[in-house]
Write a protein that holds these residues in place. Sequence first.
Motif, PDB file in Angstrom:
ATOM      1  N   GLN A  78      41.629  36.222  38.471  1.00  0.00           N
ATOM      2  CA  GLN A  78      42.495  35.277  39.179  1.00  0.00           C
ATOM      3  C   GLN A  78      41.805  33.960  39.501  1.00  0.00           C
ATOM      4  O   GLN A  78      42.461  32.960  39.822  1.00  0.00           O
ATOM      5  CB  GLN A  78      43.036  35.911  40.474  1.00  0.00           C
ATOM      6  CG  GLN A  78      41.977  36.262  41.494  1.00  0.00           C
ATOM      7  CD  GLN A  78      41.458  37.676  41.331  1.00  0.00           C
ATOM      8  OE1 GLN A  78      41.381  38.186  40.216  1.00  0.00           O
ATOM      9  NE2 GLN A  78      41.127  38.298  42.454  1.00  0.00           N
ATOM     10  N   HIS A  79      40.478  33.951  39.403  1.00  0.00           N
ATOM     11  CA  HIS A  79      39.722  32.722  39.648  1.00  0.00           C
ATOM     12  C   HIS A  79      39.407  31.967  38.356  1.00  0.00           C
ATOM     13  O   HIS A  79      38.716  30.948  38.399  1.00  0.00           O
ATOM     14  CB  HIS A  79      38.422  33.053  40.376  1.00  0.00           C
ATOM     15  CG  HIS A  79      38.606  33.861  41.629  1.00  0.00           C
ATOM     16  ND1 HIS A  79      39.285  33.372  42.732  1.00  0.00           N
ATOM     17  CD2 HIS A  79      38.232  35.129  41.932  1.00  0.00           C
ATOM     18  CE1 HIS A  79      39.305  34.308  43.675  1.00  0.00           C
ATOM     19  NE2 HIS A  79      38.670  35.376  43.218  1.00  0.00           N
ATOM     20  N   GLY A  80      39.878  32.479  37.231  1.00  0.00           N
ATOM     21  CA  GLY A  80      39.646  31.828  35.954  1.00  0.00           C
ATOM     22  C   GLY A  80      38.339  32.209  35.299  1.00  0.00           C
ATOM     23  O   GLY A  80      37.965  31.630  34.277  1.00  0.00           O
ATOM     24  N   LYS A  81      37.639  33.204  35.847  1.00  0.00           N
ATOM     25  CA  LYS A  81      36.378  33.640  35.250  1.00  0.00           C
ATOM     26  C   LYS A  81      36.667  34.520  34.041  1.00  0.00           C
ATOM     27  O   LYS A  81      37.421  35.485  34.135  1.00  0.00           O
ATOM     28  CB  LYS A  81      35.550  34.418  36.271  1.00  0.00           C
ATOM     29  CG  LYS A  81      34.207  34.885  35.729  1.00  0.00           C
ATOM     30  CD  LYS A  81      33.427  35.669  36.797  1.00  0.00           C
ATOM     31  CE  LYS A  81      32.097  36.165  36.227  1.00  0.00           C
ATOM     32  NZ  LYS A  81      31.327  36.939  37.245  1.00  0.00           N
ATOM     33  N   PRO A  82      36.063  34.200  32.878  1.00  0.00           N
ATOM     34  CA  PRO A  82      36.348  34.993  31.677  1.00  0.00           C
ATOM     35  C   PRO A  82      35.644  36.344  31.700  1.00  0.00           C
ATOM     36  O   PRO A  82      34.535  36.484  32.216  1.00  0.00           O
ATOM     37  CB  PRO A  82      35.803  34.116  30.542  1.00  0.00           C
ATOM     38  CG  PRO A  82      34.737  33.289  31.183  1.00  0.00           C
ATOM     39  CD  PRO A  82      35.193  33.046  32.596  1.00  0.00           C
ATOM     40  N   GLY A  83      36.312  37.334  31.149  1.00  0.00           N
ATOM     41  CA  GLY A  83      35.728  38.654  30.947  1.00  0.00           C
ATOM     42  C   GLY A  83      35.536  38.889  29.463  1.00  0.00           C
ATOM     43  O   GLY A  83      36.459  38.683  28.667  1.00  0.00           O
ATOM     44  N   LYS A  84      34.325  39.278  29.077  1.00  0.00           N
ATOM     45  CA  LYS A  84      34.006  39.408  27.654  1.00  0.00           C
ATOM     46  C   LYS A  84      33.770  40.862  27.267  1.00  0.00           C
ATOM     47  O   LYS A  84      33.226  41.647  28.041  1.00  0.00           O
ATOM     48  CB  LYS A  84      32.765  38.571  27.320  1.00  0.00           C
ATOM     49  CG  LYS A  84      32.963  37.073  27.515  1.00  0.00           C
ATOM     50  CD  LYS A  84      31.719  36.297  27.097  1.00  0.00           C
ATOM     51  CE  LYS A  84      31.921  34.798  27.254  1.00  0.00           C
ATOM     52  NZ  LYS A  84      30.734  34.025  26.808  1.00  0.00           N
ATOM     53  N   PHE A 187      42.573  30.321  27.873  1.00  0.00           N
ATOM     54  CA  PHE A 187      43.028  30.219  29.259  1.00  0.00           C
ATOM     55  C   PHE A 187      44.312  29.394  29.329  1.00  0.00           C
ATOM     56  O   PHE A 187      44.422  28.335  28.708  1.00  0.00           O
ATOM     57  CB  PHE A 187      41.949  29.577  30.120  1.00  0.00           C
ATOM     58  CG  PHE A 187      42.317  29.476  31.574  1.00  0.00           C
ATOM     59  CD1 PHE A 187      42.232  30.586  32.406  1.00  0.00           C
ATOM     60  CD2 PHE A 187      42.777  28.284  32.113  1.00  0.00           C
ATOM     61  CE1 PHE A 187      42.576  30.498  33.742  1.00  0.00           C
ATOM     62  CE2 PHE A 187      43.122  28.182  33.454  1.00  0.00           C
ATOM     63  CZ  PHE A 187      43.022  29.305  34.262  1.00  0.00           C
ATOM     64  N   ASN A 188      45.287  29.895  30.078  1.00  0.00           N
ATOM     65  CA  ASN A 188      46.571  29.219  30.239  1.00  0.00           C
ATOM     66  C   ASN A 188      46.632  28.599  31.637  1.00  0.00           C
ATOM     67  O   ASN A 188      46.808  29.314  32.626  1.00  0.00           O
ATOM     68  CB  ASN A 188      47.717  30.211  30.051  1.00  0.00           C
ATOM     69  CG  ASN A 188      49.084  29.547  30.101  1.00  0.00           C
ATOM     70  OD1 ASN A 188      49.213  28.379  30.501  1.00  0.00           O
ATOM     71  ND2 ASN A 188      50.112  30.279  29.706  1.00  0.00           N
ATOM     72  N   PRO A 189      46.508  27.280  31.758  1.00  0.00           N
ATOM     73  CA  PRO A 189      46.506  26.648  33.091  1.00  0.00           C
ATOM     74  C   PRO A 189      47.771  26.915  33.896  1.00  0.00           C
ATOM     75  O   PRO A 189      47.735  26.963  35.127  1.00  0.00           O
ATOM     76  CB  PRO A 189      46.367  25.156  32.772  1.00  0.00           C
ATOM     77  CG  PRO A 189      45.782  25.112  31.400  1.00  0.00           C
ATOM     78  CD  PRO A 189      46.335  26.297  30.684  1.00  0.00           C
ATOM     79  N   SER A 190      48.887  27.116  33.213  1.00  0.00           N
ATOM     80  CA  SER A 190      50.142  27.347  33.927  1.00  0.00           C
ATOM     81  C   SER A 190      50.156  28.701  34.640  1.00  0.00           C
ATOM     82  O   SER A 190      50.982  28.934  35.526  1.00  0.00           O
ATOM     83  CB  SER A 190      51.329  27.264  32.971  1.00  0.00           C
ATOM     84  OG  SER A 190      51.347  28.356  32.078  1.00  0.00           O
ATOM     85  N   GLN A 191      49.241  29.589  34.246  1.00  0.00           N
ATOM     86  CA  GLN A 191      49.152  30.907  34.870  1.00  0.00           C
ATOM     87  C   GLN A 191      47.955  30.995  35.816  1.00  0.00           C
ATOM     88  O   GLN A 191      47.550  32.100  36.205  1.00  0.00           O
ATOM     89  CB  GLN A 191      49.037  31.992  33.790  1.00  0.00           C
ATOM     90  CG  GLN A 191      50.183  32.009  32.783  1.00  0.00           C
ATOM     91  CD  GLN A 191      51.517  32.293  33.438  1.00  0.00           C
ATOM     92  OE1 GLN A 191      51.611  33.104  34.342  1.00  0.00           O
ATOM     93  NE2 GLN A 191      52.569  31.599  32.989  1.00  0.00           N
ATOM     94  N   SER A 192      47.409  29.851  36.177  1.00  0.00           N
ATOM     95  CA  SER A 192      46.241  29.818  37.051  1.00  0.00           C
ATOM     96  C   SER A 192      46.538  30.523  38.379  1.00  0.00           C
ATOM     97  O   SER A 192      47.647  30.417  38.917  1.00  0.00           O
ATOM     98  CB  SER A 192      45.835  28.372  37.313  1.00  0.00           C
ATOM     99  OG  SER A 192      44.684  28.309  38.117  1.00  0.00           O
ATOM    100  N   GLY A 193      45.543  31.233  38.895  1.00  0.00           N
ATOM    101  CA  GLY A 193      45.696  31.931  40.160  1.00  0.00           C
ATOM    102  C   GLY A 193      46.047  33.397  40.026  1.00  0.00           C
ATOM    103  O   GLY A 193      46.125  34.115  41.026  1.00  0.00           O
TER     104      GLY A 193
END
Length: 326
Positions: A78-84, A187-193
């Motif tokens: 939810q913070h935009g941190k990627p999981g690999k 990452f989709n900015p519109s789905q941020s959060g």
Amino acid sequence: MSIDFKDISVIVQGPVQAYQGRDQQAGITHQCLQSIRTHLPGATIILSTWEGQDCSGLEPDILLLNKDPGGTIAAYDQHGKPGKLNFNRQLLSTAAGLRQARTPYAIKLRSDNYLTGNEFVTAQQAYPVRNQADSLFTERVVVNTSYFRKYADGHRVVMLPSDFFHFGRTEDLLKIWGIPLFDDLVFNPSQSGRPQYRGYPYIIPHAEQIYCNAWLQQLDKQVPYLEHRHQQNAAMVEYWDRFMASNFVVMEPEQIGLGLIPRFIAKQKRPNEMSYLDWQCLYQRYCDTNFVAPKLKLFTQLGWKRLVKLPFSRLKFSIKHSKRHK
């Protein structure tokens, strides 16, 4: 038909020492290669690892030092941190080794597993009856039961085979591991959060499901895109059961002759996993009705445990998942 060991290439894939967040038991790859020499004398050993790995003392027949593709972004929190995840690492190292093989048969083996026998060679030919309409491989592929899930979180699931060990025709293993590499999730900015991943707000598929769904779709265009871990209906379950019956031999590691490091060894058979007994029942149902399936043995060993444990697993998952998405 018996298979000569010289007609087998063993693709040992993965790191040979601790590598970018993955621990590695010291000396395990040495043990792996030695076990192959012991149990498959005459087989070709292809070690497919990464540039910069210390391969001192290892003596494969072919050594491949691949360029690391890095982890694949499969999710964002939810913070935009990627999981690999290591999708492309496993695909690239396995496929690179298989493409170097010049033998009709091949094994895909992790660099932190090893052989304790060669029973899988005979087993691959031991179930000759196949339903041709369901047969997408040239011959059967022997697969290990460890982490081969029949159930996940108490739910029946599809397309979740183990990726530890495969033995079969080289061309068939390439159908599994020769698929294109995965792209990073953008990452989709519109789905941020909120979390972003395949299947949101449902649970993300297991990595093995994502692999399997991709190669199965290449073999059969009618296979649907698997949106989330628990996606299934009666038709999908039957399709997967029929596929397993005609294309796999699913066996316990001790039946295969597969050695696992301690963290992969369960104290007792996990009720959520496929078993050799499960697979034999599928073989009788969809391939050879004259085969005597061990149905009573399956119930006494696993069936009753599933009746008890699976409802609690579903409840536990439901509570945990609802809290996560409040």
